[in-house]
Design a protein around this motif. Structure first.
Motif, mmCIF file in Angstrom:
data_model
loop_
_atom_site.group_PDB
_atom_site.id
_atom_site.type_symbol
_atom_site.label_atom_id
_atom_site.label_comp_id
_atom_site.label_asym_id
_atom_site.label_seq_id
_atom_site.Cartn_x
_atom_site.Cartn_y
_atom_site.Cartn_z
ATOM 1 N N GLU A 169 5.425 16.202 -9.158
ATOM 2 C CA GLU A 169 5.093 15.281 -8.089
ATOM 3 C C GLU A 169 3.770 14.568 -8.371
ATOM 4 O OE1 GLU A 169 5.342 17.071 -4.259
ATOM 5 O OE2 GLU A 169 7.399 17.697 -4.551
ATOM 6 N N ARG A 170 3.610 14.131 -9.590
ATOM 7 C CA ARG A 170 2.447 13.349 -10.021
ATOM 8 C C ARG A 170 2.967 12.129 -10.755
ATOM 9 N NH1 ARG A 170 -0.895 17.384 -13.652
ATOM 10 N NH2 ARG A 170 -1.878 15.443 -14.208
ATOM 11 N N ASN A 171 2.124 11.116 -10.870
ATOM 12 C CA ASN A 171 2.491 9.937 -11.635
ATOM 13 C C ASN A 171 1.695 9.971 -12.940
ATOM 14 O OD1 ASN A 171 3.218 7.490 -12.633
ATOM 15 N ND2 ASN A 171 2.807 6.351 -10.757
ATOM 16 N N LEU A 172 2.304 10.543 -13.976
ATOM 17 C CA LEU A 172 1.606 10.683 -15.251
ATOM 18 C C LEU A 172 1.333 9.334 -15.907
ATOM 19 C CD1 LEU A 172 3.479 13.775 -16.737
ATOM 20 C CD2 LEU A 172 1.261 13.716 -15.625
ATOM 21 N N PHE A 173 2.188 8.350 -15.632
ATOM 22 C CA PHE A 173 1.989 7.024 -16.212
ATOM 23 C C PHE A 173 0.739 6.365 -15.629
ATOM 24 C CE2 PHE A 173 6.632 7.683 -16.436
ATOM 25 C CZ PHE A 173 6.751 7.716 -17.811
ATOM 26 N N LYS A 222 0.266 16.092 3.542
ATOM 27 C CA LYS A 222 0.536 16.147 2.104
ATOM 28 C C LYS A 222 -0.317 15.068 1.460
ATOM 29 C CE LYS A 222 4.368 15.600 -1.108
ATOM 30 N NZ LYS A 222 5.814 15.362 -1.219
ATOM 31 N N CYS A 223 -1.131 15.461 0.465
ATOM 32 C CA CYS A 223 -1.984 14.489 -0.208
ATOM 33 C C CYS A 223 -2.159 14.898 -1.670
ATOM 34 C CB CYS A 223 -3.346 14.372 0.483
ATOM 35 S SG CYS A 223 -4.329 15.870 0.425
ATOM 36 N N VAL A 224 -2.818 14.029 -2.442
ATOM 37 C CA VAL A 224 -3.077 14.281 -3.853
ATOM 38 C C VAL A 224 -4.559 14.565 -4.023
ATOM 39 C CG1 VAL A 224 -2.980 13.318 -6.167
ATOM 40 C CG2 VAL A 224 -1.188 12.780 -4.524
ATOM 41 N N ILE A 225 -4.891 15.770 -4.509
ATOM 42 C CA ILE A 225 -6.270 16.172 -4.765
ATOM 43 C C ILE A 225 -6.371 16.584 -6.221
ATOM 44 C CG2 ILE A 225 -8.099 17.808 -4.208
ATOM 45 C CD1 ILE A 225 -6.958 17.995 -1.400
ATOM 46 N N ASP A 226 -7.242 15.946 -6.968
ATOM 47 C CA ASP A 226 -7.436 16.209 -8.403
ATOM 48 C C ASP A 226 -6.129 16.096 -9.178
ATOM 49 O OD1 ASP A 226 -10.158 16.652 -8.059
ATOM 50 O OD2 ASP A 226 -9.866 18.788 -7.657
ATOM 51 N N GLY A 227 -5.294 15.143 -8.808
ATOM 52 C CA GLY A 227 -4.051 14.897 -9.532
ATOM 53 C C GLY A 227 -2.918 15.833 -9.176
ATOM 54 N N LYS A 228 -3.108 16.723 -8.205
ATOM 55 C CA LYS A 228 -2.060 17.661 -7.808
ATOM 56 C C LYS A 228 -1.705 17.428 -6.350
ATOM 57 C CE LYS A 228 -3.012 21.088 -11.161
ATOM 58 N NZ LYS A 228 -2.312 22.156 -11.716
ATOM 59 N N THR A 229 -0.414 17.524 -6.036
ATOM 60 C CA THR A 229 0.047 17.361 -4.670
ATOM 61 C C THR A 229 -0.234 18.637 -3.895
ATOM 62 O OG1 THR A 229 1.772 15.876 -5.401
ATOM 63 C CG2 THR A 229 2.037 16.842 -3.230
ATOM 64 N N VAL A 230 -0.892 18.483 -2.728
ATOM 65 C CA VAL A 230 -1.335 19.620 -1.937
ATOM 66 C C VAL A 230 -0.805 19.467 -0.516
ATOM 67 C CG1 VAL A 230 -3.364 20.830 -1.038
ATOM 68 C CG2 VAL A 230 -3.439 19.824 -3.297
ATOM 69 N N LEU A 231 -0.328 20.560 0.068
ATOM 70 C CA LEU A 231 0.028 20.613 1.480
ATOM 71 C C LEU A 231 -1.056 21.404 2.193
ATOM 72 C CD1 LEU A 231 3.829 21.380 1.279
ATOM 73 C CD2 LEU A 231 2.793 19.268 2.014
ATOM 74 N N SER A 232 -1.779 20.753 3.118
ATOM 75 C CA SER A 232 -2.901 21.416 3.765
ATOM 76 C C SER A 232 -3.162 20.788 5.122
ATOM 77 C CB SER A 232 -4.149 21.305 2.896
ATOM 78 O OG SER A 232 -5.267 21.848 3.565
ATOM 79 N N ASP A 233 -3.756 21.563 6.032
ATOM 80 C CA ASP A 233 -4.190 21.007 7.304
ATOM 81 C C ASP A 233 -5.706 20.862 7.331
ATOM 82 O OD1 ASP A 233 -4.703 23.701 7.337
ATOM 83 O OD2 ASP A 233 -4.192 23.970 9.439
ATOM 84 N N ALA A 282 -8.151 9.881 6.512
ATOM 85 C CA ALA A 282 -8.735 8.721 5.835
ATOM 86 C C ALA A 282 -8.286 8.611 4.386
ATOM 87 C CB ALA A 282 -10.258 8.806 5.890
ATOM 88 N N ASP A 283 -7.745 9.685 3.823
ATOM 89 C CA ASP A 283 -7.280 9.662 2.442
ATOM 90 C C ASP A 283 -6.032 8.775 2.354
ATOM 91 O OD1 ASP A 283 -6.788 10.159 -0.198
ATOM 92 O OD2 ASP A 283 -6.278 12.275 0.057
ATOM 93 N N PRO A 284 -6.014 7.775 1.435
ATOM 94 C CA PRO A 284 -4.858 6.872 1.379
ATOM 95 C C PRO A 284 -3.564 7.555 0.927
ATOM 96 C CG PRO A 284 -6.384 6.386 -0.405
ATOM 97 C CD PRO A 284 -7.051 7.387 0.491
ATOM 98 N N SER A 285 -3.663 8.674 0.214
ATOM 99 C CA SER A 285 -2.450 9.367 -0.238
ATOM 100 C C SER A 285 -1.966 10.398 0.770
ATOM 101 C CB SER A 285 -2.710 10.043 -1.584
ATOM 102 O OG SER A 285 -3.632 11.106 -1.416
ATOM 103 N N SER A 286 -2.655 10.532 1.900
ATOM 104 C CA SER A 286 -2.328 11.553 2.886
ATOM 105 C C SER A 286 -1.191 11.096 3.799
ATOM 106 C CB SER A 286 -3.570 11.865 3.725
ATOM 107 O OG SER A 286 -3.263 12.796 4.721
ATOM 108 N N ARG A 287 -0.207 11.997 3.992
ATOM 109 C CA ARG A 287 0.914 11.738 4.899
ATOM 110 C C ARG A 287 1.158 12.974 5.746
ATOM 111 N NH1 ARG A 287 5.369 10.920 1.047
ATOM 112 N NH2 ARG A 287 3.874 11.178 -0.601
#
Length: 148
Positions: free
Chosen positions: A33-37, A88-99, A105-110
């Protein structure tokens, strides 16, 4: 005997190996669940992950002042995040599920809605067939008479 025209076997092998490498990288991206490209492109450009996140957060306005404002709003939003909301967001290139780690404010957060499950259910027993309570038909009477 004349020479064959077109591309050679070695050239086809090289093209197929390159295509297989791209397909393998795409499947690894999907699995992790990362975009290596995108990460490889950022490395080629010399950008770091934090720099990219600040650039995407600051695209709406005028340069550095907006980046500082977004950093301040991120710090303020981290303290005001409602409890019990799973993100669900991306932290240090890894997808993380956290509260806690994933802020609004994180643009990758859903926001992720967990599924309500019942757990493991035992198999259901088949329904018993109802017994025939009606009167015997003429055919049943004849079969019974013949078997005596």
């Amino acid at each position: 005997m004349g020479r064959q025209r077109g591309i050679g076997l070695i050239q086809v092998a090289i093209v197929m190996a390159a295509l297989a490498a791209v397909a393998m990288a795409a499947m690894m991206s999907m699995r992790q669940e990362r975009n290596l490209f995108a990460e490889a492109l950022a490395r080629l450009r010399g950008q770091t992950l934090e720099h990219r996140q600040q650039a995407t957060a600051g695209q709406g306005g005028a340069g550095g002042a907006n980046v500082n404002a977004s950093a301040a709003s991120t710090a303020g939003a981290a303290g005001a995040a409602p409890a019990g909301v799973l993100r669900k967001c991306v932290i240090d290139g890894k997808t993380v599920l956290s509260d806690v780690d994933c802020t609004a404010a994180d643009p990758s957060s859903r926001v992720v809605k967990p599924l309500a499950t019942r757990g493991i259910e035992p198999p259901r027993t088949p329904k018993a067939e109802p017994a025939e309570a009606g009167p015997a038909t003429m055919q049943d009477k004849m079969i019974e008479k013949a078997t005596r």
